[in-house]
Design a protein around this motif. Structure first.
Motif, PDB file in Angstrom:
ATOM      1  N   VAL A 142      25.713 -30.386   4.942  1.00 41.61           N
ATOM      2  CA  VAL A 142      25.511 -31.649   4.242  1.00 41.61           C
ATOM      3  C   VAL A 142      24.382 -31.425   3.254  1.00 41.61           C
ATOM      4  O   VAL A 142      23.220 -31.298   3.635  1.00 41.61           O
ATOM      5  CB  VAL A 142      25.146 -32.797   5.211  1.00 41.61           C
ATOM      6  N   HIS A 143      24.725 -31.317   1.983  1.00 44.39           N
ATOM      7  CA  HIS A 143      23.719 -31.054   0.958  1.00 44.39           C
ATOM      8  C   HIS A 143      22.810 -32.275   0.764  1.00 44.39           C
ATOM      9  O   HIS A 143      23.222 -33.411   1.036  1.00 44.39           O
ATOM     10  CB  HIS A 143      24.405 -30.685  -0.362  1.00 44.39           C
ATOM     11  N   PRO A 144      21.586 -32.052   0.309  1.00 41.47           N
ATOM     12  CA  PRO A 144      20.640 -33.159   0.108  1.00 41.47           C
ATOM     13  C   PRO A 144      21.216 -34.290  -0.741  1.00 41.47           C
ATOM     14  O   PRO A 144      21.042 -35.470  -0.417  1.00 41.47           O
ATOM     15  CB  PRO A 144      19.457 -32.483  -0.597  1.00 41.47           C
ATOM     16  N   ALA A 145      21.927 -33.940  -1.817  1.00 48.04           N
ATOM     17  CA  ALA A 145      22.509 -34.973  -2.681  1.00 48.04           C
ATOM     18  C   ALA A 145      23.580 -35.769  -1.944  1.00 48.04           C
ATOM     19  O   ALA A 145      23.723 -36.978  -2.141  1.00 48.04           O
ATOM     20  CB  ALA A 145      23.107 -34.329  -3.937  1.00 48.04           C
ATOM     21  N   GLU A 146      24.328 -35.073  -1.073  1.00 45.12           N
ATOM     22  CA  GLU A 146      25.362 -35.744  -0.286  1.00 45.12           C
ATOM     23  C   GLU A 146      24.734 -36.659   0.762  1.00 45.12           C
ATOM     24  O   GLU A 146      25.201 -37.783   0.979  1.00 45.12           O
ATOM     25  CB  GLU A 146      26.264 -34.709   0.379  1.00 45.12           C
ATOM     26  N   HIS A 147      23.682 -36.172   1.402  1.00 41.68           N
ATOM     27  CA  HIS A 147      22.998 -36.990   2.408  1.00 41.68           C
ATOM     28  C   HIS A 147      22.410 -38.243   1.755  1.00 41.68           C
ATOM     29  O   HIS A 147      22.484 -39.343   2.314  1.00 41.68           O
ATOM     30  CB  HIS A 147      21.887 -36.193   3.087  1.00 41.68           C
ATOM     31  N   GLU A 148      21.836 -38.045   0.579  1.00 44.02           N
ATOM     32  CA  GLU A 148      21.249 -39.174  -0.152  1.00 44.02           C
ATOM     33  C   GLU A 148      22.315 -40.221  -0.468  1.00 44.02           C
ATOM     34  O   GLU A 148      22.074 -41.422  -0.351  1.00 44.02           O
ATOM     35  CB  GLU A 148      20.601 -38.669  -1.449  1.00 44.02           C
ATOM     36  N   MET A 149      23.520 -39.743  -0.853  1.00 42.20           N
ATOM     37  CA  MET A 149      24.587 -40.697  -1.154  1.00 42.20           C
ATOM     38  C   MET A 149      25.105 -41.363   0.113  1.00 42.20           C
ATOM     39  O   MET A 149      25.472 -42.543   0.097  1.00 42.20           O
ATOM     40  CB  MET A 149      25.734 -40.023  -1.906  1.00 42.20           C
ATOM     41  N   LEU A 150      25.138 -40.636   1.221  1.00 43.55           N
ATOM     42  CA  LEU A 150      25.547 -41.233   2.498  1.00 43.55           C
ATOM     43  C   LEU A 150      24.613 -42.386   2.866  1.00 43.55           C
ATOM     44  O   LEU A 150      25.060 -43.446   3.324  1.00 43.55           O
ATOM     45  CB  LEU A 150      25.542 -40.182   3.613  1.00 43.55           C
ATOM     46  N   VAL A 151      23.333 -42.153   2.661  1.00 43.80           N
ATOM     47  CA  VAL A 151      22.348 -43.200   2.935  1.00 43.80           C
ATOM     48  C   VAL A 151      22.569 -44.384   1.995  1.00 43.80           C
ATOM     49  O   VAL A 151      22.499 -45.549   2.414  1.00 43.80           O
ATOM     50  CB  VAL A 151      20.910 -42.648   2.778  1.00 43.80           C
ATOM     51  N   ARG A 152      22.860 -44.084   0.747  1.00 41.89           N
ATOM     52  CA  ARG A 152      23.129 -45.152  -0.232  1.00 41.89           C
ATOM     53  C   ARG A 152      24.369 -45.957   0.162  1.00 41.89           C
ATOM     54  O   ARG A 152      24.394 -47.187   0.035  1.00 41.89           O
ATOM     55  CB  ARG A 152      23.320 -44.528  -1.618  1.00 41.89           C
ATOM     56  N   ILE A 153      25.398 -45.257   0.653  1.00 43.42           N
ATOM     57  CA  ILE A 153      26.622 -45.928   1.093  1.00 43.42           C
ATOM     58  C   ILE A 153      26.324 -46.821   2.290  1.00 43.42           C
ATOM     59  O   ILE A 153      26.771 -47.976   2.356  1.00 43.42           O
ATOM     60  CB  ILE A 153      27.710 -44.891   1.457  1.00 43.42           C
ATOM     61  N   ALA A 154      25.546 -46.290   3.241  1.00 46.69           N
ATOM     62  CA  ALA A 154      25.189 -47.078   4.429  1.00 46.69           C
ATOM     63  C   ALA A 154      24.457 -48.348   4.014  1.00 46.69           C
ATOM     64  O   ALA A 154      24.787 -49.456   4.478  1.00 46.69           O
ATOM     65  CB  ALA A 154      24.329 -46.242   5.371  1.00 46.69           C
ATOM     66  N   ARG A 155      23.487 -48.197   3.146  1.00 47.86           N
ATOM     67  CA  ARG A 155      22.723 -49.364   2.694  1.00 47.86           C
ATOM     68  C   ARG A 155      23.607 -50.345   1.933  1.00 47.86           C
ATOM     69  O   ARG A 155      23.468 -51.569   2.071  1.00 47.86           O
ATOM     70  CB  ARG A 155      21.560 -48.911   1.815  1.00 47.86           C
ATOM     71  N   GLY A 156      24.529 -49.803   1.126  1.00 50.71           N
ATOM     72  CA  GLY A 156      25.432 -50.662   0.373  1.00 50.71           C
ATOM     73  C   GLY A 156      26.350 -51.474   1.277  1.00 50.71           C
ATOM     74  O   GLY A 156      26.807 -52.554   0.906  1.00 50.71           O
ATOM     75  N   LEU A 157      26.609 -50.941   2.462  1.00 49.19           N
ATOM     76  CA  LEU A 157      27.440 -51.642   3.436  1.00 49.19           C
ATOM     77  C   LEU A 157      26.613 -52.542   4.348  1.00 49.19           C
ATOM     78  O   LEU A 157      27.159 -53.202   5.237  1.00 49.19           O
ATOM     79  CB  LEU A 157      28.212 -50.629   4.292  1.00 49.19           C
ATOM     80  N   GLY A 158      25.292 -52.538   4.110  1.00 43.71           N
ATOM     81  CA  GLY A 158      24.425 -53.362   4.945  1.00 43.71           C
ATOM     82  C   GLY A 158      24.111 -52.730   6.285  1.00 43.71           C
ATOM     83  O   GLY A 158      23.685 -53.410   7.224  1.00 43.71           O
ATOM     84  N   LEU A 159      24.319 -51.400   6.390  1.00 49.14           N
ATOM     85  CA  LEU A 159      24.047 -50.685   7.632  1.00 49.14           C
ATOM     86  C   LEU A 159      22.702 -49.962   7.531  1.00 49.14           C
ATOM     87  O   LEU A 159      22.312 -49.537   6.452  1.00 49.14           O
ATOM     88  CB  LEU A 159      25.151 -49.648   7.903  1.00 49.14           C
ATOM     89  N   PRO A 160      22.014 -49.818   8.657  1.00 51.89           N
ATOM     90  CA  PRO A 160      20.732 -49.110   8.618  1.00 51.89           C
ATOM     91  C   PRO A 160      20.936 -47.615   8.365  1.00 51.89           C
ATOM     92  O   PRO A 160      22.000 -47.061   8.681  1.00 51.89           O
ATOM     93  CB  PRO A 160      20.152 -49.355  10.022  1.00 51.89           C
TER      94      PRO A 160
END
Length: 258
Positions: A142-160
């Motif tokens: 999981v590359h740093p840029a991918e992890h960062e986007m995963l976090v962004r997706i989680a936040r966009g869905l209202g998930l921690p």
């Protein structure tokens, strides 16, 4: 339907005796069929929207590190099979994946769209994120840029943000089991707490409460009734298995150290 006809008939009978009963019964049956049709249409909209948004975001996520790897493409195609998509659904998924790879893709707008069609149901949102984590980890990294986007997706869905760690922990447990590799007790315990989303200091009573809540929210039958595509039932079952396994790992660890 019989119940609706009887109720409608009784109401009609109260106003028009037997002729009224017949009219009321017919009206009750008509209204029930209409309600069923609306419900079916709503579920179909959720299912088609789920598939399209899943693959659109997946395309954007796989492109996050600058290039879509062959492994990531193979995983996307494998999910066509795993989700048992028919030919029309596959074409929709492929088009959505390509749309997500486009530089002009609006990730936030896509997530907002999915929030609307999913009714913001927590288990649906977590399932959506689970698919994304599985796809991005296809190449084993999981590359740093991918992890960062995963976090962004989680936040966009209202998930921690912890949901990303939770799902990555699930994935590690699944892969370790498939590979037959041995992991230390400390590693297993650490991931087990992450899977349940609780701290090691949680009491036994609270742990059981969290476990039961997660199992209830993620029950495949309940999710299917809310619109989760039947093709994704296997992934929902895997999630409940991982939740149960994590709970068992923690219970055994506490029993041993007691």
């Amino acid at each position: 339907m019989l119940f609706a006809m009887i109720i409608g008939g009784l109401i009609g009978y109260a106003f028009g005796r037997f002729p009224g009963f017949l009219v009321g019964a017919a009206l009750g049956a008509f209204l029930l069929n209409r309600a069923k049709s609306r419900l079916l249409g709503k579920l179909q909209n959720i299912q088609s929207g789920f598939i399209e948004s899943v693959f659109a975001v997946m395309g954007a996520l796989c492109k996050a590190d600058g290039v879509v790897s062959d492994d990531e493409i193979q995983v996307a195609e494998a999910m066509f099979v795993r989700f048992r998509l028919n030919e029309a659904q596959r074409e929709t998924a492929k088009a959505a994946f390509s749309r997500g790879k486009n530089p002009g893709f609006d990730l936030d707008a896509e997530l907002d769209h999915f929030l609307r069609i999913s009714g913001r149901q927590p288990a649906f949102l977590q399932m959506f994120l689970q698919v994304q984590v599985s796809a991005v980890a296809a190449d084993g990294v999981v590359h740093p840029a991918e992890h960062e986007m995963l976090v962004r997706i989680a936040r966009g869905l209202g998930l921690p943000e912890s949901q990303v760690d939770q799902l990555e922990a699930m994935l590690r447990g699944t892969r370790a089991g498939q590979a037959g590799s041995q992991r230390s007790t400390a590693q297993q315990n650490d991931d087990a707490y992450k899977v349940l989303g609780v701290p090691p200091s949680i009491s036994d009573a609270e742990l059981k409460k969290v476990y039961r809540k997660l199992m209830s929210e993620n029950h495949p039958d309940k999710l299917a009734g809310r619109g989760l595509p039947e093709s994704m039932r296997e992934m929902a079952e895997e999630r409940t298995q991982e939740i149960t396994h994590a709970y068992d790992v923690i219970k055994e660890s506490r029993k041993t150290s007691a």
